[in-house]
Design an enzyme around this catalytic site. Structure first.
Site, PDB file in Angstrom:
ATOM      1  N   TYR A 169      13.023   2.575 -44.445  1.00 45.29           N
ATOM      2  CA  TYR A 169      12.913   2.773 -45.649  1.00 45.29           C
ATOM      3  C   TYR A 169      11.889   4.073 -46.313  1.00 45.29           C
ATOM      4  O   TYR A 169      12.154   4.462 -47.396  1.00 45.29           O
ATOM      5  CB  TYR A 169      11.710   1.546 -46.155  1.00 45.29           C
ATOM      6  CG  TYR A 169      12.583   0.105 -46.562  1.00 45.29           C
ATOM      7  CD1 TYR A 169      13.825  -0.355 -45.671  1.00 45.29           C
ATOM      8  CD2 TYR A 169      12.542  -0.442 -47.800  1.00 45.29           C
ATOM      9  CE1 TYR A 169      14.271  -1.278 -46.082  1.00 45.29           C
ATOM     10  CE2 TYR A 169      13.280  -1.679 -48.021  1.00 45.29           C
ATOM     11  CZ  TYR A 169      14.013  -2.020 -47.067  1.00 45.29           C
ATOM     12  OH  TYR A 169      14.823  -3.123 -47.451  1.00 45.29           O
ATOM     13  N   LYS A 215      16.007  -3.404 -31.759  1.00 47.33           N
ATOM     14  CA  LYS A 215      17.400  -3.097 -31.140  1.00 47.33           C
ATOM     15  C   LYS A 215      17.366  -2.184 -29.939  1.00 47.33           C
ATOM     16  O   LYS A 215      17.827  -1.200 -30.140  1.00 47.33           O
ATOM     17  CB  LYS A 215      18.216  -2.547 -32.138  1.00 47.33           C
ATOM     18  CG  LYS A 215      19.760  -2.220 -31.769  1.00 47.33           C
ATOM     19  CD  LYS A 215      20.670  -3.873 -31.783  1.00 47.33           C
ATOM     20  CE  LYS A 215      21.883  -3.343 -31.520  1.00 47.33           C
ATOM     21  NZ  LYS A 215      22.658  -4.666 -30.968  1.00 47.33           N
ATOM     22  N   ASP A 247      20.534  -8.490 -33.417  1.00 48.29           N
ATOM     23  CA  ASP A 247      21.539  -9.513 -33.768  1.00 48.29           C
ATOM     24  C   ASP A 247      21.639 -10.821 -33.383  1.00 48.29           C
ATOM     25  O   ASP A 247      22.197 -11.822 -33.908  1.00 48.29           O
ATOM     26  CB  ASP A 247      22.986  -8.417 -33.277  1.00 48.29           C
ATOM     27  CG  ASP A 247      22.659  -8.104 -31.739  1.00 48.29           C
ATOM     28  OD1 ASP A 247      21.735  -8.181 -31.286  1.00 48.29           O
ATOM     29  OD2 ASP A 247      23.549  -7.694 -31.175  1.00 48.29           O
ATOM     30  N   ASP A 271      13.617  -7.120 -43.654  1.00 45.27           N
ATOM     31  CA  ASP A 271      14.136  -7.341 -44.983  1.00 45.27           C
ATOM     32  C   ASP A 271      15.396  -8.261 -44.758  1.00 45.27           C
ATOM     33  O   ASP A 271      15.516  -9.264 -45.677  1.00 45.27           O
ATOM     34  CB  ASP A 271      14.881  -5.999 -45.616  1.00 45.27           C
ATOM     35  CG  ASP A 271      15.411  -6.390 -46.735  1.00 45.27           C
ATOM     36  OD1 ASP A 271      14.769  -6.888 -47.810  1.00 45.27           O
ATOM     37  OD2 ASP A 271      16.441  -5.617 -46.955  1.00 45.27           O
ATOM     38  N   ASP A 275      15.744 -12.901 -45.541  1.00 44.81           N
ATOM     39  CA  ASP A 275      16.683 -13.468 -46.173  1.00 44.81           C
ATOM     40  C   ASP A 275      17.386 -14.822 -45.625  1.00 44.81           C
ATOM     41  O   ASP A 275      17.702 -15.717 -46.405  1.00 44.81           O
ATOM     42  CB  ASP A 275      17.850 -12.463 -46.815  1.00 44.81           C
ATOM     43  CG  ASP A 275      17.378 -11.778 -48.226  1.00 44.81           C
ATOM     44  OD1 ASP A 275      16.205 -11.977 -48.561  1.00 44.81           O
ATOM     45  OD2 ASP A 275      18.221 -11.785 -49.089  1.00 44.81           O
TER      46      ASP A 275
HETATM   47  C1  IPM Z   1      12.769  -7.458 -50.659  1.00 43.43           C
HETATM   48  C2  IPM Z   1      13.571  -6.708 -51.523  1.00 43.43           C
HETATM   49  C3  IPM Z   1      13.091  -5.198 -51.539  1.00 43.43           C
HETATM   50  C4  IPM Z   1      13.304  -4.612 -50.150  1.00 43.43           C
HETATM   51  C5  IPM Z   1      13.840  -4.101 -52.372  1.00 43.43           C
HETATM   52  C6  IPM Z   1      13.716  -4.774 -53.843  1.00 43.43           C
HETATM   53  C7  IPM Z   1      13.382  -2.894 -52.597  1.00 43.43           C
HETATM   54  O1  IPM Z   1      14.878  -6.731 -51.101  1.00 43.43           O
HETATM   55  O2  IPM Z   1      11.434  -7.366 -50.919  1.00 43.43           O
HETATM   56  O3  IPM Z   1      13.020  -8.076 -49.659  1.00 43.43           O
HETATM   57  O4  IPM Z   1      14.425  -4.359 -49.757  1.00 43.43           O
HETATM   58  O5  IPM Z   1      12.216  -4.692 -49.414  1.00 43.43           O
HETATM   59 MN    MN Z   2      15.032  -8.349 -49.252  1.00 42.03          MN
END
Ligand code: IPM
Ligand code: MN
Length: 399
Positions: A169, A215, A247, A271, A275
């Site tokens: 990042y 990884k 993975d 990240d 999710d």
């Molecule tokens: C998160 C989001 C952020 C990230 C974006 C909005 C920059 O997806 O906080 O997970 O990628 O960290």
């Molecule tokens: Mn995110």
């Protein structure tokens, strides 16, 4: 490592009595909060969180000095920058930052430096928020809202510890033109050491274990990550540690999330995996987060700006309200208030109230603000009960 103390007491429940008595007797405390609603559903979920915070403040004798500022697309539109230096300074001068969400298709074609997301990244970087805690708690009444089977998710409790200020990042050099693009994935030893410590401390307090996700079969930076995590582990031999390739981890999270406790991983893997973890809980609208560094902390929901429902009072405010609970626990050291707030959320879900993203059969669909009001009511009811429990304990203590 004192600031992690609060997290532990949620699960252990030990010395609760002492804690209650101390909290009840405290004089009014004042906190400066930087409030950054951002874009899309950000302002709506933030309004709900502030309503809840107000109720918490009343009951816990807390005063919040709120300063609302722009971030993301909202700041781009008004100031030409996804966050201004002035706002960064305000955040640095606050006890905590509350953030809604940033981004939207309107700004898709802006350069990397001028994307709304850059505002969030600059905040994380300049406040030194290297550890991002994303707890995926399953609320039993929502078991059927998940796309995964009930049996797979019930009983799972995963905490993703994502490294937040390093890795790909932020790595330099980076760039793209019309012929190619590149980024740099680099970790320094101290960056891996400090996030590994956070993961081990948390796991120890949860009586759990750590899975370090990398990884290492392909990436040098990951082999390095793995080596350092194992070095740090020498000081935490009581905490079981295992390694997993990313993975495989993605697959295992949906196959059998119960095998995980604390997952520690680099920025980008965190990240993505968080999710996935969110979907175990039924909706991305459920996942709160805390981003903590040595001197600052920021609390934000994991979900994005959901532009398709923005401004319609339909968004789920629970992730934002859960982030407030994390703030009460970590920044304000009020684990009991955090527990009460989370319990209030659970009881509202039990009653059947749902925003549309977590609809299940027999549920009653409510708006963002209705959800907020139900949670406030449930919190107040709960605080009322606990206050009498507390007086009882005080009496017992004296007698
Ligand atoms: C998160 C989001 C952020 C990230 C974006 C909005 C920059 O997806 O906080 O997970 O990628 O960290
Ligand atoms: Mn995110």
């Amino acid at each position: 490592m004192d600031r992690w103390q609060g997290i532990a007491s949620t699960t252990s429940g030990k010395s609760l009595k002492l804690c209650i008595i101390k909290e009840e007797m405290n004089n009014q405390k004042s906190y400066k909060l930087a409030v950054l609603p951002g874009d899309g559903i950000g302002p709506e979920v933030m309004a709900s969180a502030l309503g809840v915070l107000d109720a918490v403040g009343d009951h816990y004798n807390l005063n919040f000095e709120l300063q609302t500022e722009l971030v993301g697309g909202a700041s781009l539109d008004q100031c030409g920058d996804p966050i201004t230096d002035e706002v960064l300074d305000i955040c640095k001068g606050s006890d905590a930052v509350l953030l809604g969400a940033v981004g939207g298709s309107k700004w898709d074609n802006f350069s990397q430096e001028k994307k709304p997301e850059k505002g969030l990244l600059r905040l994380r970087e300049s406040l030194g928020l290297f550890s991002n805690l994303r707890p995926a708690t399953i609320y039993a009444p929502l078991a059927d809202a998940s796309s995964l089977k009930r049996d797979v998710i019930i009983g799972s409790d995963v905490m993703v510890v994502r490294e937040l200020t390093g890795g790909i990042y932020f790595g330099e050099p980076r760039g793209h033109d019309d012929q190619g693009g590149f980024n740099t994935l680099r970790y320094k030893k101290y960056e891996v050491e400090r996030i590994a410590k956070v993961a081990f401390e948390l796991a120890r307090k949860r009586n759990g274990h750590v899975t370090s996700v990398d990884k290492a079969n392909v990436l040098d930076s990951s082999q390095f990550w793995r080596n350092v995590v194992h070095e740090v582990h020498q000081d935490y031999k009581d905490v079981p540690l295992s390694d997993m390739y990313v993975d495989n981890a993605a697959m295992q999270l949906v196959r059998d999330p119960k095998q995980f406790d604390v997952i520690v991983t680099q920025n980008m893997f965190g990240d993505i995996l968080s999710d996935i973890t969110a979907m175990i809980t039924g909706s991305l609208g459920m996942l709160p987060s805390a981003s903590v560094g040595e001197n600052h902390a920021m609390y934000e929901p994991v979900h994005g700006t959901a532009p398709e429902i923005a401004g319609q009072n339909k968004a789920n405010p629970i992730a934002m309200i859960g982030s407030v609970a994390m703030m009460l626990e970590i920044t304000m050291n009020l684990p009991r208030a955090a527990r009460q707030l989370n319990a209030a959320i659970e009881s509202v879900l039990e009653t059947g109230y749902r925003t549309m993203d977590i609809e299940t059969s027999d549920s009653i669909i409510v708006s963002t603000s209705e959800m907020r009001d139900h949670i406030i009511q449930a919190f107040e009811k709960r605080v009322g009960q606990v206050v009498s429990e507390t007086s009882y304990e005080l009496v017992k203590e004296k007698g």
